[in-house]
Write a protein that holds these residues in place. Structure first.
Motif, PDB file in Angstrom:
ATOM      1  N   GLU A  54       0.835  -1.188   0.000  1.00  0.00           N
ATOM      2  CA  GLU A  54       0.000   0.000   0.000  1.00  0.00           C
ATOM      3  C   GLU A  54       0.873   1.243   0.000  1.00  0.00           C
ATOM      4  O   GLU A  54       2.010   1.228   0.460  1.00  0.00           O
ATOM      5  N   LEU A  55       0.303   2.324  -0.517  1.00  0.00           N
ATOM      6  CA  LEU A  55       1.031   3.587  -0.568  1.00  0.00           C
ATOM      7  C   LEU A  55       1.346   4.057   0.842  1.00  0.00           C
ATOM      8  O   LEU A  55       0.478   4.096   1.707  1.00  0.00           O
ATOM      9  N   LYS A  56       2.593   4.410   1.100  1.00  0.00           N
ATOM     10  CA  LYS A  56       3.001   4.851   2.429  1.00  0.00           C
ATOM     11  C   LYS A  56       2.624   6.309   2.655  1.00  0.00           C
ATOM     12  O   LYS A  56       2.584   7.104   1.715  1.00  0.00           O
ATOM     13  N   GLU A  57       2.366   6.637   3.910  1.00  0.00           N
ATOM     14  CA  GLU A  57       1.983   8.005   4.251  1.00  0.00           C
ATOM     15  C   GLU A  57       3.175   8.947   4.129  1.00  0.00           C
ATOM     16  O   GLU A  57       4.326   8.551   4.327  1.00  0.00           O
ATOM     17  N   CYS A  58       2.860  10.201   3.822  1.00  0.00           N
ATOM     18  CA  CYS A  58       3.923  11.198   3.702  1.00  0.00           C
ATOM     19  C   CYS A  58       4.151  11.946   5.017  1.00  0.00           C
ATOM     20  O   CYS A  58       5.169  12.627   5.187  1.00  0.00           O
ATOM     21  N   GLY A  59       3.188  11.851   5.949  1.00  0.00           N
ATOM     22  CA  GLY A  59       3.342  12.507   7.248  1.00  0.00           C
ATOM     23  C   GLY A  59       2.971  13.975   7.275  1.00  0.00           C
ATOM     24  O   GLY A  59       3.149  14.646   8.298  1.00  0.00           O
ATOM     25  N   ALA A  60       2.433  14.513   6.190  1.00  0.00           N
ATOM     26  CA  ALA A  60       2.080  15.942   6.128  1.00  0.00           C
ATOM     27  C   ALA A  60       0.629  16.162   6.545  1.00  0.00           C
ATOM     28  O   ALA A  60      -0.257  15.398   6.155  1.00  0.00           O
ATOM     29  N   ILE A  63      -0.524  20.949   3.024  1.00  0.00           N
ATOM     30  CA  ILE A  63       0.308  21.129   1.839  1.00  0.00           C
ATOM     31  C   ILE A  63      -0.068  22.456   1.172  1.00  0.00           C
ATOM     32  O   ILE A  63      -1.247  22.704   0.878  1.00  0.00           O
ATOM     33  N   TYR A  64       0.941  23.286   0.979  1.00  0.00           N
ATOM     34  CA  TYR A  64       0.748  24.568   0.297  1.00  0.00           C
ATOM     35  C   TYR A  64       1.014  24.350  -1.189  1.00  0.00           C
ATOM     36  O   TYR A  64       2.098  23.895  -1.576  1.00  0.00           O
ATOM     37  N   VAL A  65       0.020  24.691  -2.008  1.00  0.00           N
ATOM     38  CA  VAL A  65       0.096  24.456  -3.447  1.00  0.00           C
ATOM     39  C   VAL A  65       0.392  25.759  -4.167  1.00  0.00           C
ATOM     40  O   VAL A  65      -0.305  26.763  -3.973  1.00  0.00           O
ATOM     41  N   VAL A  66       1.444  25.728  -4.976  1.00  0.00           N
ATOM     42  CA  VAL A  66       1.789  26.874  -5.823  1.00  0.00           C
ATOM     43  C   VAL A  66       1.575  26.443  -7.263  1.00  0.00           C
ATOM     44  O   VAL A  66       2.377  25.701  -7.823  1.00  0.00           O
ATOM     45  N   THR A 111       4.922  19.996  10.116  1.00  0.00           N
ATOM     46  CA  THR A 111       4.462  18.872   9.278  1.00  0.00           C
ATOM     47  C   THR A 111       3.753  19.389   8.026  1.00  0.00           C
ATOM     48  O   THR A 111       2.682  18.922   7.652  1.00  0.00           O
ATOM     49  N   SER A 112       4.367  20.376   7.397  1.00  0.00           N
ATOM     50  CA  SER A 112       3.814  20.959   6.176  1.00  0.00           C
ATOM     51  C   SER A 112       4.806  20.796   5.027  1.00  0.00           C
ATOM     52  O   SER A 112       6.024  20.778   5.236  1.00  0.00           O
ATOM     53  N   ASP A 132      12.937  23.925   5.998  1.00  0.00           N
ATOM     54  CA  ASP A 132      14.028  23.596   6.921  1.00  0.00           C
ATOM     55  C   ASP A 132      13.507  23.176   8.288  1.00  0.00           C
ATOM     56  O   ASP A 132      14.113  22.345   8.966  1.00  0.00           O
ATOM     57  N   SER A 133      12.380  23.768   8.706  1.00  0.00           N
ATOM     58  CA  SER A 133      11.844  23.489  10.037  1.00  0.00           C
ATOM     59  C   SER A 133      11.009  22.212  10.086  1.00  0.00           C
ATOM     60  O   SER A 133      10.544  21.806  11.151  1.00  0.00           O
ATOM     61  N   SER A 134      10.814  21.566   8.960  1.00  0.00           N
ATOM     62  CA  SER A 134       9.926  20.403   8.898  1.00  0.00           C
ATOM     63  C   SER A 134      10.553  19.186   9.554  1.00  0.00           C
ATOM     64  O   SER A 134      11.755  18.930   9.446  1.00  0.00           O
TER      65      SER A 134
END
Length: 453
Positions: A54-60, A63-66, A111-112, A132-134
């Protein structure tokens, strides 16, 4: 008739099995044949597990979309896909990566992630920016790239600015069912009955398995006869060329000489064969056990088929015993023909020439089985009763359950009778030719001399 047979057998058998080449070849080959099936099952299981992971989680969490092409696109729609680990992510639109980084810093978010979408040369491309702070690792961030790959079509439509309403229509899936003839009348979907699915898969694989098993039996017969048939023939004429025959015939009956040498050489070869077959069976059993232990939840058509052998009537204990006996007797049958060729040969040169006697029959029967039997899908009954072709098809036919037990026993009995007759003939020819001096004798001339004796 078989005076001092045991002495001839023991002497020849010891010479065949006492060499280091025989011992090392047997052990090394057996180890390889055990390891290979285990390795195949483990590799297949690992590949299946990789495909079914199964697809693993990204932990976010956010998510900011540009997205310059669709700055107001609602990526929250991705949560509606129902992919585990990607159903509660908050999406926010930003004009640039710099602004997104500043917001993450000001809010102290750990976590972003930032998703930048661009359109270059008519194609969409995306990249993940990790602040950097993630606290999200690079590996987890790459999992979101996998999520984008898995939802590629939906993601591309969203990134192009399609509205949520239109997106809902795109995401709608049509339901379908598959029925067999009986299931359609009863209203039972074939996929609702896993046993029925497995039965269908097994039915599709069974003909191919039967053909493969027949080929393996043919290959075993062919290789053993090629490897050991010439050895039998040469051993029989050895005493003739060494001028020891006159003395030996006083204490050893011709039939004992022929049968003892032939059986000793074949016993050595069949011992190797049985050890190798046991190694393969042990490797398959061990491989299946390890597969069930490490990859229990992963299915496969071939694995399901192998596990269904008992239900399909394949490799039943009694059938396997008869199949092994048929394989051994088949080898003895062809070897007894090489004994006849050796009996009429006065020296090794003649023996090499007379070798064509049984090689030709072997090749002809091989093509009969291939073209008359296997090519048509079902092998005709007479091929199981004709001794020379029966030797090739009977072992696989009885083990796979293709033929009845009665037909298998009948074919085995015919092969045994023919083998005994060939051995008796070889003994009589050997005795008759023991003192023969003259032109080279072929089988037809030898039989004529024997009848007029």
């Amino acid at each position: 008739m078989f005076k001092n047979f045991d002495k001839v057998f023991k002497f020849t058998f010891k010479n065949q099995t006492s060499t280091s080449g025989y011992k090392n070849g047997t052990i090394i080959t057996a180890l390889l044949l055990f390891i290979i099936p285990v390795a195949i099952f483990m590799i297949a299981g690992a590949a299946s597990k990789s495909d079914s992971d199964e697809l693993k989680e990204c932990g976010a969490d956010r998510i900011y979309v540009v997205d310059e092409e669709a700055p107001d696109a609602n990526f929250d729609t991705l949560n509606m896909l129902g992919i585990e680990g990607y159903t509660d992510i908050k999406y926010s639109n930003e004009e640039s990566v710099e602004e997104a980084l500043e917001k993450i810093h000001d809010r102290g978010e750990e976590t972003s992630l930032i998703l930048q979408v661009k359109k270059e040369h008519g194609e969409l491309s995306s990249r993940i920016v990790l602040p950097d702070s993630s606290k999200i690792s690079e590996e987890d961030a790459e999992n979101y790239e996998d999520f984008i790959d898995e939802t590629g079509n939906v993601f591309a439509v969203l990134a192009s600015g399609v509205s949520v309403n239109d997106m809902t229509q795109v995401m709608m899936q049509s339901e379908y069912s598959v029925y067999d003839r009986t299931g359609y009348q009863d209203g039972a979907d074939i996929y609702a009955d896993q046993e029925k699915v497995d039965e269908q898969k097994n039915a599709d694989l069974l003909p191919g398995f039967n053909i493969a098993l027949t080929y393996i039996a043919i290959l075993i017969i062919y290789m053993v006869i090629i490897l050991y048939g010439n050895s039998i023939l040469q051993n029989i004429v050895l005493e003739k060329s060494n001028k020891l025959m006159d003395t030996m015939l006083i204490s050893v009956a011709p039939e004992s000489m022929i049968f003892g040498k032939m059986l000793a050489i074949l016993t050595a070869g069949i011992m190797q064969l049985l050890i190798w077959l046991a190694a393969i069976a042990g490797g398959v059993a061990t491989g299946l056990k390890l597969y069930d232990t490490f990859f229990n939840n992963i299915g496969g058509s071939v694995i399901t088929f192998i596990k269904s052998f008992s239900e399909l009537g394949i490799f039943r204990p009694l059938n396997v015993v008869i199949g092994i006996l048929a394989l051994i007797v088949g080898i003895v049958l062809y070897a007894s023909m090489s004994a006849v060729a050796g009996a009429i040969s006065s020296n090794r040169e003649e023996a090499a020439s007379n070798q064509g006697l049984f090689i030709m029959i072997l090749v002809i029967c091989f093509y009969i089985v291939i073209f008359k039997g296997i090519s048509g899908g079902d092998i005709v009954t007479w091929i199981y009763l004709l001794p020379f072709t029966s030797a090739m098809v009977l072992p696989s036919g009885i083990c796979s359950g293709m033929i009845s037990l009665g037909l298998g026993l009948a074919g085995l009995a015919i092969m045994i009778v023919c083998s005994v007759l060939f051995l008796i003939l070889a003994g009589k020819l050997y005795k008759m030719m023991s003192l023969y001096k003259g032109n080279t004798v072929n089988i037809r001339k030898a039989l004529k001399m024997l009848m007029n004796k």
